[in-house]
Design an enzyme around this catalytic site. Sequence first.
Site, PDB file in Angstrom:
ATOM      1  N   HIS A  95     -36.199 -43.102  43.253  1.00 46.29           N
ATOM      2  CA  HIS A  95     -36.634 -44.043  42.208  1.00 46.29           C
ATOM      3  C   HIS A  95     -38.157 -44.120  42.057  1.00 46.29           C
ATOM      4  CE1 HIS A  95     -32.490 -46.266  42.345  1.00 46.29           C
ATOM      5  NE2 HIS A  95     -32.390 -44.977  42.094  1.00 46.29           N
ATOM      6  N   ASP A 150     -27.375 -39.692  38.961  1.00 46.91           N
ATOM      7  CA  ASP A 150     -28.454 -40.537  39.502  1.00 46.91           C
ATOM      8  C   ASP A 150     -29.833 -39.963  39.189  1.00 46.91           C
ATOM      9  OD1 ASP A 150     -29.049 -38.579  41.411  1.00 46.91           O
ATOM     10  OD2 ASP A 150     -27.959 -39.562  43.031  1.00 46.91           O
TER      11      ASP A 150
HETATM   12  O1  T3D Z   1     -28.549 -39.388  48.580  1.00 50.86           O
HETATM   13  C1  T3D Z   1     -28.781 -38.513  47.749  1.00 50.86           C
HETATM   14  O2  T3D Z   1     -29.572 -37.602  47.971  1.00 50.86           O
HETATM   15  C2  T3D Z   1     -28.039 -38.598  46.441  1.00 50.86           C
HETATM   16  C3  T3D Z   1     -28.558 -37.718  45.404  1.00 50.86           C
HETATM   17  C4  T3D Z   1     -27.775 -36.743  44.819  1.00 50.86           C
HETATM   18  C5  T3D Z   1     -28.356 -36.000  43.731  1.00 50.86           C
HETATM   19  C6  T3D Z   1     -27.827 -34.604  43.428  1.00 50.86           C
HETATM   20  O3  T3D Z   1     -28.631 -33.843  42.983  1.00 50.86           O
HETATM   21  S1  T3D Z   1     -26.215 -34.167  43.592  1.00 50.86           S
HETATM   22  C7  T3D Z   1     -26.162 -32.489  42.978  1.00 50.86           C
HETATM   23  C8  T3D Z   1     -26.613 -31.515  44.004  1.00 50.86           C
HETATM   24  N1  T3D Z   1     -26.748 -30.162  43.494  1.00 50.86           N
HETATM   25  C9  T3D Z   1     -25.715 -29.358  43.200  1.00 50.86           C
HETATM   26  O4  T3D Z   1     -24.550 -29.717  43.272  1.00 50.86           O
HETATM   27  C10 T3D Z   1     -26.020 -27.908  42.881  1.00 50.86           C
HETATM   28  C11 T3D Z   1     -25.754 -26.988  44.069  1.00 50.86           C
HETATM   29  N2  T3D Z   1     -26.150 -25.644  43.791  1.00 50.86           N
HETATM   30  C12 T3D Z   1     -25.431 -24.840  42.990  1.00 50.86           C
HETATM   31  O5  T3D Z   1     -24.405 -25.189  42.451  1.00 50.86           O
HETATM   32  C13 T3D Z   1     -25.975 -23.444  42.786  1.00 50.86           C
HETATM   33  O6  T3D Z   1     -26.827 -23.107  43.844  1.00 50.86           O
HETATM   34  C14 T3D Z   1     -26.745 -23.309  41.452  1.00 50.86           C
HETATM   35  C15 T3D Z   1     -25.734 -23.403  40.304  1.00 50.86           C
HETATM   36  C16 T3D Z   1     -27.824 -24.377  41.299  1.00 50.86           C
HETATM   37  C17 T3D Z   1     -27.442 -21.922  41.395  1.00 50.86           C
HETATM   38  O7  T3D Z   1     -26.521 -20.895  41.683  1.00 50.86           O
HETATM   39  P1  T3D Z   1     -27.030 -19.437  42.042  1.00 50.86           P
HETATM   40  O8  T3D Z   1     -25.826 -18.573  42.145  1.00 50.86           O
HETATM   41  O9  T3D Z   1     -28.094 -19.019  41.093  1.00 50.86           O
HETATM   42  O10 T3D Z   1     -27.747 -19.554  43.463  1.00 50.86           O
HETATM   43  P2  T3D Z   1     -27.062 -19.769  44.905  1.00 50.86           P
HETATM   44  O11 T3D Z   1     -26.784 -18.446  45.531  1.00 50.86           O
HETATM   45  O12 T3D Z   1     -25.944 -20.735  44.795  1.00 50.86           O
HETATM   46  O13 T3D Z   1     -28.239 -20.510  45.683  1.00 50.86           O
HETATM   47  C18 T3D Z   1     -29.318 -19.782  46.301  1.00 50.86           C
HETATM   48  C19 T3D Z   1     -29.562 -20.410  47.656  1.00 50.86           C
HETATM   49  O14 T3D Z   1     -29.934 -21.783  47.474  1.00 50.86           O
HETATM   50  C20 T3D Z   1     -28.290 -20.419  48.515  1.00 50.86           C
HETATM   51  O15 T3D Z   1     -28.689 -20.281  49.850  1.00 50.86           O
HETATM   52  P3  T3D Z   1     -28.340 -18.906  50.657  1.00 50.86           P
HETATM   53  O16 T3D Z   1     -26.881 -18.704  50.541  1.00 50.86           O
HETATM   54  O17 T3D Z   1     -29.143 -17.843  49.943  1.00 50.86           O
HETATM   55  O18 T3D Z   1     -28.826 -19.174  52.048  1.00 50.86           O
HETATM   56  C21 T3D Z   1     -27.758 -21.820  48.295  1.00 50.86           C
HETATM   57  O19 T3D Z   1     -26.947 -22.292  49.343  1.00 50.86           O
HETATM   58  C22 T3D Z   1     -29.040 -22.607  48.204  1.00 50.86           C
HETATM   59  N3  T3D Z   1     -28.849 -23.856  47.443  1.00 50.86           N
HETATM   60  C23 T3D Z   1     -28.628 -23.981  46.141  1.00 50.86           C
HETATM   61  N4  T3D Z   1     -28.502 -25.270  45.805  1.00 50.86           N
HETATM   62  C24 T3D Z   1     -28.657 -25.975  46.938  1.00 50.86           C
HETATM   63  C25 T3D Z   1     -28.865 -25.076  47.998  1.00 50.86           C
HETATM   64  N5  T3D Z   1     -29.027 -25.493  49.250  1.00 50.86           N
HETATM   65  C26 T3D Z   1     -28.990 -26.836  49.477  1.00 50.86           C
HETATM   66  N6  T3D Z   1     -28.771 -27.744  48.494  1.00 50.86           N
HETATM   67  C27 T3D Z   1     -28.616 -27.368  47.226  1.00 50.86           C
HETATM   68  N7  T3D Z   1     -28.441 -28.290  46.249  1.00 50.86           N
END
Ligand code: T3D
Length: 267
Positions: A95, A150
Amino acid sequence: MGGDAKVSYEFLNVEQNAGALTVELARPDVLNALTVPMLLELKDVLEGEAAAPNVRAVLLTGAGRGFCAGADLSAELAQQTGDGMVRDVLERAYHPVVRAIASLEKPVVAGINGVAAGAGLSLALGCDYRLVAPDAWLTVGFAGIGLAVDAGGSYYLPRLVGLGRAMELAFSNRRVEASEAVRIGLADRLLGGDFALEARAEVATLAAGPTKALALIKRELRASHASTLEAQLALEATAQDAAAKTHDFREGVSAFAGKRKPRYTGE
Ligand code: T3D
């Protein structure tokens, strides 16, 4: 920090060129996923360096191939299962950042260089406007992992795209390509070429603008959604009184009369 300088924080790259401050989220290996320490750093930069009078416009962008993949899912979020723990993180870390962007008296532009998801998209929506790279894409994200919206996203999303479209985007969690994002108002302009360079150039132009007038415009436009016509007319009169007293207004009029480009100082 005066002149050209680059400071590296732990989770941010912060660089000032003349009056333009570029703040890069810098955890590129995880697409700049947000952690509490990173958000606290961002809050400090927005309330400190970015608020200094020598900074006249701010670009918020991402290092590497992503803008921001939202909250870090690997570390913190999964452990926040206790009563009130998520609320605490939101109130303590998210926030203040959302508020600092809204209240900063200068333009804050999001440079969406790559994927923006969840709270990453919310932060971009909280900026004054959004530039987007052609290969970037956006997703509301939260429902994809069973969360509510959020980080200001539920405030900004319907205001930017309309209520029905906000519902559709948030429920479906679908991927929105850059061109569609611009078409529906989720982003404001697509920049081709070298995105990082062009986004910085745009913010440099803003930084050379009539800063006090831009701040007053920001205040007027941000107030308009919650305002009546009468209240808005009153706000405009107050804002214009203040703008008309600035050096930059005198410079703007004198440059017009002299058929030359104005040289604004932000005073
Ligand atoms: O208390 C609180 O904090 C509440 C707040 C919550 C707020 C939120 O934001 S909730 C939503 C959180 N975010 C997501 O759900 C998105 C998660 N990520 C994804 O779905 C995908 O990574 C993307 C669609 C954004 C991108 O996909 P892509 O295929 O281009 O990349 P990737 O291979 O998934 O990601 C690359 C790396 O980043 C990968 O790590 P690795 O396997 O190379 O070691 C992946 O795990 C990492 N990564 C991506 N997003 C996140 C993450 N690591 C941690 N947290 C992430 N959100």
